[in-house]
Design a protein around this motif. Sequence first.
Motif, PDB file in Angstrom:
ATOM      1  N   THR A  54       2.637   4.149  -7.140  1.00 55.70           N
ATOM      2  CA  THR A  54       3.864   3.749  -7.367  1.00 55.70           C
ATOM      3  C   THR A  54       4.493   4.626  -8.268  1.00 55.70           C
ATOM      4  O   THR A  54       3.962   4.648  -9.491  1.00 55.70           O
ATOM      5  CB  THR A  54       3.577   2.204  -7.915  1.00 55.70           C
ATOM      6  OG1 THR A  54       2.952   1.519  -7.035  1.00 55.70           O
ATOM      7  CG2 THR A  54       5.118   1.621  -8.239  1.00 55.70           C
TER       8      THR A  54
ATOM      9  N   THR B 288      -2.796   3.882  -3.022  1.00 57.15           N
ATOM     10  CA  THR B 288      -1.322   3.680  -3.119  1.00 57.15           C
ATOM     11  C   THR B 288      -0.839   4.090  -4.338  1.00 57.15           C
ATOM     12  O   THR B 288      -1.422   4.112  -5.515  1.00 57.15           O
ATOM     13  CB  THR B 288      -1.244   2.056  -3.184  1.00 57.15           C
ATOM     14  OG1 THR B 288      -1.358   1.563  -1.917  1.00 57.15           O
ATOM     15  CG2 THR B 288       0.361   1.835  -3.295  1.00 57.15           C
TER      16      THR B 288
ATOM     17  N   GLU C 171      -7.874   3.985   1.504  1.00 57.85           N
ATOM     18  CA  GLU C 171      -6.384   3.605   1.258  1.00 57.85           C
ATOM     19  C   GLU C 171      -6.060   3.687  -0.233  1.00 57.85           C
ATOM     20  O   GLU C 171      -6.575   3.264  -1.003  1.00 57.85           O
ATOM     21  CB  GLU C 171      -6.008   2.239   1.623  1.00 57.85           C
ATOM     22  CG  GLU C 171      -4.404   1.762   1.662  1.00 57.85           C
ATOM     23  CD  GLU C 171      -4.228   0.517   2.287  1.00 57.85           C
ATOM     24  OE1 GLU C 171      -4.256  -0.336   1.409  1.00 57.85           O
ATOM     25  OE2 GLU C 171      -4.342   0.247   3.416  1.00 57.85           O
TER      26      GLU C 171
ATOM     27  N   THR D 253       1.637   4.626   0.336  1.00 60.25           N
ATOM     28  CA  THR D 253       0.294   4.367   0.533  1.00 60.25           C
ATOM     29  C   THR D 253      -0.183   5.459   1.660  1.00 60.25           C
ATOM     30  O   THR D 253       0.370   5.573   2.583  1.00 60.25           O
ATOM     31  CB  THR D 253       0.170   2.928   1.187  1.00 60.25           C
ATOM     32  OG1 THR D 253       0.451   2.063   0.402  1.00 60.25           O
ATOM     33  CG2 THR D 253      -1.296   2.612   1.603  1.00 60.25           C
TER      34      THR D 253
END
Length: 410
Positions: free
Chosen positions: A102, A100, A98, A121
């Motif tokens: 930003t 992610t 996973e 994500t």
Amino acid sequence: MELGNPIPDNTPHAVSVALPTWDNNVKYEEGDINLHGKLKSGYPRFVIHKHIKQLIQIFEARFAKPTETCLIFPSRRSAQECRDFIMQNTESNSRIAEYTLTPPTNSQNDDPCLALQTAVTLHIILFARTSFSFAKQYWQHTGEGISSRLAEHCAKVMAIMRANQRVEGDARAWKSPEEHRRKTYNRFYVDAANSRDVAEDDIRNLDHGNNEWGVFVEERFGRNLDVDSADEAKFTLKKRIAGLFGDLVDDIVVKSGAGRGVAGLTEKDVYLYPTGMSSIYNAFRVISKLNPGLRTIQFGFPYIDTLKIQERFGSGCLFLGHGIENDIKLLEEALQKEKFSALFCEFPSNPLLKSPDLRKLRKLADIHGFLIVVDETIGNLVNVSVLEFADIVVSSLTKIFSGDSNVMGG
């Protein structure tokens, strides 16, 4: 038009490709390596877009073993289902990471694609290269993979984060397939010592295309709204699909009030998906949970992936490929011996353009307790009205939206 070029030309996210001769089409279907090597574009479920390929290369470098490759999904659920499908068809292990992203809030970049400040994500399934054909089957049949626009957005965010020396990717993975079989979902962090970092050159060299031209194509005629209007756009789109909004007359949207022939229908009854096949696959998922262990019926010769979903992800399928009166008789005989969960059909069918007798099928469904799913893609919501005979209506919005052949939806 030159072989392999996108249609329309110079369209970064085109969903069509030029195959100008009959021989080109034959070789495409036969998987000719030379022809496929010339494709600069293609239908996204069949041909993995270049932006997605670039992300795959980056995550291979970051997470994969030398014998592994990966595919990328927008949700944990779809990644896990892809892993399940691989495990059902091979003996090789696979795992999920996973990641992610930003977006930096202090970016001075004027790209409108970066106006979206929400963290993204990605769910990356890593598997043996020898299992790629099965992972690709899941990608193609279900339409659940990430879009080229999401891949492009993530690539741009990664480039800016690298430029700002603020790479904040959060990489995690779930436990092994053996533990997955025991229904344990505890996560653990990827060992940084065993994962190669994303090379700076990989991000710097990401192909963003001609940004000025891309923005022009995406925003021409003022048809694209600001990203802040996404929820409002979806709401309006659902109302239009539900038949609560009619055509544009003298710059005013006329309310039709028709409700597609079903009283009480509202936008809350409309569910949007990233692709047409995703809408069909998720309808199938719901039916499988409502009626586990039962076979489905495919009435009439369908679009190939609809049949594959029923054959490969469920309990099997009764295939009545002609979709004519005699097939209704065969169906009646089968219903005397077996209970089915649902019947899938197209109105009209792709590519034979046959239309089943929905009234007779509806009567049989009410008597024997199975659901009816009608794919209206070829006729589409403007030209056919089938909801009164169906429990679920599905459609590929890819075929009718945007006017530029560069949008996916269902």
